[in-house]
Structures are given as C-alpha cells and as structure tokens.
Design an enzyme around this catalytic site. Structure first.
Site, PDB file in Angstrom:
ATOM      1  CG  ASP A   1      18.367 104.057  -9.985  1.00 28.74           C
ATOM      2  OD1 ASP A   1      18.946 103.156  -9.361  1.00 28.74           O
ATOM      3  OD2 ASP A   1      18.947 104.820 -10.773  1.00 28.74           O
TER       4      ASP A   1
ATOM      5  CG  ASN B   1      18.954  92.785 -12.682  1.00 30.94           C
ATOM      6  OD1 ASN B   1      19.650  91.774 -12.552  1.00 30.94           O
ATOM      7  ND2 ASN B   1      19.479  93.947 -13.053  1.00 30.94           N
ATOM      8  CG  MET B   2      16.070  86.465 -14.138  1.00 33.49           C
ATOM      9  SD  MET B   2      15.118  85.862 -12.721  1.00 33.49           S
ATOM     10  CE  MET B   2      15.045  84.119 -13.091  1.00 33.49           C
TER      11      MET B   2
ATOM     12  CD  GLU C   1      21.356  93.570 -10.104  1.00 33.34           C
ATOM     13  OE1 GLU C   1      21.932  94.645 -10.363  1.00 33.34           O
ATOM     14  OE2 GLU C   1      20.244  93.506  -9.533  1.00 33.34           O
TER      15      GLU C   1
END
Length: 476
Positions: A264, A195-196, A198
C-alpha cells in the site's frame, strides 16, 4: 538517497478498491493454555486502523496529497469504525454500502511485537457490486490526475477494463496494485506494481535477472501497460518500461518488523509523486524509500513527509555507494541519471585528508545530487609526487573519502590523469580545485562535448598535504 520531493499538496488522487479494517489486539503472554498448547494473551490494548485501499488513501493524505476514496462496505459497526478512521486524516469516503455483506475485517493478535494469529471476517462482494462501484467512481475522474486501483481480490475490482480505458481517455494515469493470476483484467493500465510472488504467479518462475526483464516486457506488450514495477523484498525494486532501460533500485530498509501494508505504501507514494509532477524513476525512488520506512513499523502504518525526508537523507551510503569499481560505477551512474539526478565528479590524490579537502568536497556536492571522487592509485601518486608518497595507501584514502557525507562514490584510477575514466563516465559537471584554466582540466573537453559543464572551485589558502607533511617533519 538524495531525491527531491515534489509538491505533494498539488497531488489529486482517487483510490478505488478493497477497503478493510485492520484490528489489533495486543497484550503480554505469560503462560500456556491448559485447554490446548497455545499461549494465553492478556489483551490490554485494542486498536483499529484503516487497511487495504483505505490504507493507501491514508498514506496519500499523510504525505500531503488530496485524496478521494471509494470502496464497498457493509451496513455495520465496522463500517462506522472504518469511516471514523479515514475521516480522522481528512479523507471523506465515497462508500457503496451493501446490506447483506460485512465490512472486511482482519483481526491480528500480537504479543511482544510478534503476530500470533490473524482472523479474517469477510465475504466476497458480488460482481454487480463491483460494477456499481466503478460506475459511481467514474464521476470523480474529472477532478483527479491519478487513479489507484487497490485490488485485494475481495470483489471491489472485478472487471475494471472499461473504467481504466475511460480514465486513460481523460488523461488520468491508472496505477494498479494487482492480485491474482490474470493481469488481463488491468489491460491498458499506466503502471502495475506486483510483488515477486504475484509476478511469478502470472509469468512462472523467474530464473535470472534477464529472465525477469524478458517476462516483464512480455507483459507490457501483451496487456498494453506503460510500465511494471516489481517489488522484490530485500532485492529492492525493478522498473521495466517499454522505451527505456530497466531501473534497479536497492532496498533501503534497515530493520523489518512487519510487512503489513508495505505494498500500500509503495503505490500510494508512487501515486502522490506522479500526481505532483514527478517523473516515474524519481517516483519509484521515493516509493522505495517510503516502503523502507513502513516495514520498520508494527502493523498497518503510514509514512509522513517528514519521515520520508529524513529517510531520504539517511539513505546515503546504502548498497551501491561508497568505494566501487569502475564498472560498478558506470552502472550506478546510468541508474542515477535515469532517476534524474545531477552527477558531479572531481579527482585528486587526497593523500592526507584535511579541512581544505572537506570544504572543497562539500562545495562540489552542493552543485548537484551525487558526487564522484576519482582517486589516483599509489603508483600514480608516486609518479606525480615523488618518493615517500603516498603517505596513505589507496584503499585507506578511499575509505576515508567514502566516509564523508558529501561523497557518494569513490573510484580509483591508475593513469597520471583521470582523462580516460572521465571520458567513460561523462558526469553532468566536472569540478577541479585550484587555479586551473577550464581548457587545461583533464577530461573537460570530453564532458563539454557530451553536453556537460566544467567548473573551477577555490581551495582554502594555507592548507595542503605537502605543508602538513613538512610541518610534521619539522617537529620531529
């Protein structure tokens, strides 16, 4: 978004990673505790759901894929509850049980559809536990097409480089839902899905779209990834690969109730789609739609094939569609073709929309995945049709067309013919209604030269804008 689903039942996927139990205590709140300034929740519902890598496996099973699940658990009642949860959907887990560690549990207290607090029961697993799990999982590689490494930084995925290399050597794609600031641990993976937050934890703050692309390509080169899919919340997703233009996919979520498990869902839909034979852009579009469904649910959830089909149908008309400028359409068309969609284009004045128009546009849309309608502006209609026309101004004509289920994009043009705009956009199929000869259709030669097709469709007899106007005037 119209994206055809592959045969999910053919998908064979192995999920390895941090499994956990998501436990929910739910009840009403009616007062504040006299002991502290906190609400008192009267629990009337308790629910256990598989989480983490187990939720990825359940998502794959719910979509219809064949899935194997490997993870670390303790020798406790929580492990038994987790086993029952995955077995309920036909997933037989391959647990490695660690006697001196608890099965990871996330306990959430909810009231009125809002999460009040989360309590975590966990201890990180040791490095040797991860090594044993990955070694155990190697025996499963020959029976799958895709592997998912679901990393929640709880110890199951410590040093997976050798495992990734072995899987790739066997022709198995490896997808990673990463965690932490060291992506070198996943060197050689087919695809990672940060995600952004991370992503920025690894590359630093992203200041622009160009900066995002540059930093993503830097990671591709540094760690030998085939692709990076950055999930960006309300901005959708951005796919970056080594040898193709970037692909931006707008979000499809309408209401967000809970983002638990959204990552997920993304990687499970990607894995199932790719294992079933979908190309990467198509798989990303499917995953984006699946994520839009799951964030509209409360708690860790799965998405069924039926829900996905319905969501794909409902996505028509979302951001990026409707009335657009020529430049906007050129970009949207590029993205559609990257997703493997067949684009159909037609044109006309559409001054007074009638049943004949609607029937014709439905026929045109049935020939592909996307339909562009290019509309003459007011000045060109007047030149073509004479004084008194158009009856409806171009913005109104385009608004009505954009409201039709068959139409994806509506774009105006100012020339007497659409030859220039067709030559720029180059659809896969150009259609025209009436009794035209193909060689006389404006833009047809350019489409054919680019490898496309041109087709003539019939109009319904006795229905025309001119006839409608004459009928109205005769009754006045």
């Amino acid at each position: 978004m119209k994206v055809s689903l592959p045969a999910f039942e053919k998908a064979k996927v192995l999920v390895v990673g941090d499994v956990m139990l998501d436990r929910y205590w739910v009840g009403p709140t009616g007062r504040i505790s006299p002991e502290a300034p906190v609400p008192v929740v009267k629990i009337n519902q308790v629910e256990d759901r598989p989480g983490g890598a187990a939720n990825v496996a359940l998502n794959i099973a719910t979509l219809g894929g064949q899935v194997q699940l490997a993870g670390l658990v303790g020798e406790d009642d929580t492990a038994k509850a987790l086993t029952l949860g995955v077995q309920a959907l036909g997933v037989e887990p391959q647990w490695l049980k660690i006697a001196d560690k608890p099965t990871i549990t996330k306990l959430r207290v909810l009231s009125r559809n809002q999460q009040l607090i989360r309590l975590d029961f966990e201890e990180s697993f040791d490095k040797q536990d991860s090594a044993r799990l990955l070694k155990q999982s190697e025996a499963l590689l020959d029976s799958v097409d895709v592997v998912v490494l679901s990393d929640y930084a709880k110890g199951a995925i410590d040093k997976p480089q050798d495992f990734i290399a072995l899987a790739r050597a066997k022709g198995v794609k490896v997808l990673v839902d990463p965690k932490g600031s060291d992506f070198s641990r996943y060197h050689g993976a087919s695809l990672i899905t940060p995600n952004m937050s991370e992503f920025e934890a690894v590359v630093g703050a992203v200041t622009s779209e160009a900066d995002l692309l540059e930093k993503a390509r830097g990671l591709l080169n540094k760690h030998q990834f085939d692709a990076i899919l950055v999930t960006r919340s309300e901005k959708g997703m951005t796919l970056v690969t080594a040898n193709a233009p970037e692909l931006h996919i707008p979000t499809v979520a309408r209401e967000v109730y809970d983002v638990t498990g959204a990552g997920d869902t993304v990687i499970s839909a990607l894995a199932t789609s790719l294992a079933a034979g979908a190309e990467l852009p198509q798989a990303c579009a499917i995953a984006n739609t699946a994520a839009g469904v799951v964030v509209g649910k409360l708690g860790t959830s799965t998405v069924s094939r039926i829900e996905l089909i319905e969501a794909l149908a409902l996505h028509h008309g979302e951001s990026g569609f409707g009335v657009v400028s020529e430049d906007q359409l050129a970009y949207a068309l590029e993205q559609a073709k990257l997703r493997g969609e067949r684009v159909v284009m037609t044109n006309g004045c559409f001054d007074i929309l009638h049943a004949g128009h609607v029937s014709y546009l439905k026929q045109a849309k049935a020939l592909g995945d996307r339909l562009i309608v290019a509309v003459n502006d007011d000045a060109s209609v007047k030149r073509l049709k004479g004084e008194g026309r158009p009856v409806n101004q171009v913005d109104r004509r385009m608004a009505v067309l954009a409201g039709l289920a068959a139409v994806d994009w509506v774009v105006p043009f100012s020339e007497d013919t659409p030859q220039r705009i067709i030559a720029r956009l180059l659809p896969d199929l150009l259609v025209k209604g009436g009794d035209y000869k193909i060689e006389d259709i404006a833009g047809g030669a350019e489409v054919i030269a680019a490898g496309g097709q041109v087709q003539v469709l019939g109009f319904e007899d006795g229905i025309s804008t001119t006839a409608i106007i004459q009928n109205i005037m005769a009754k006045q």
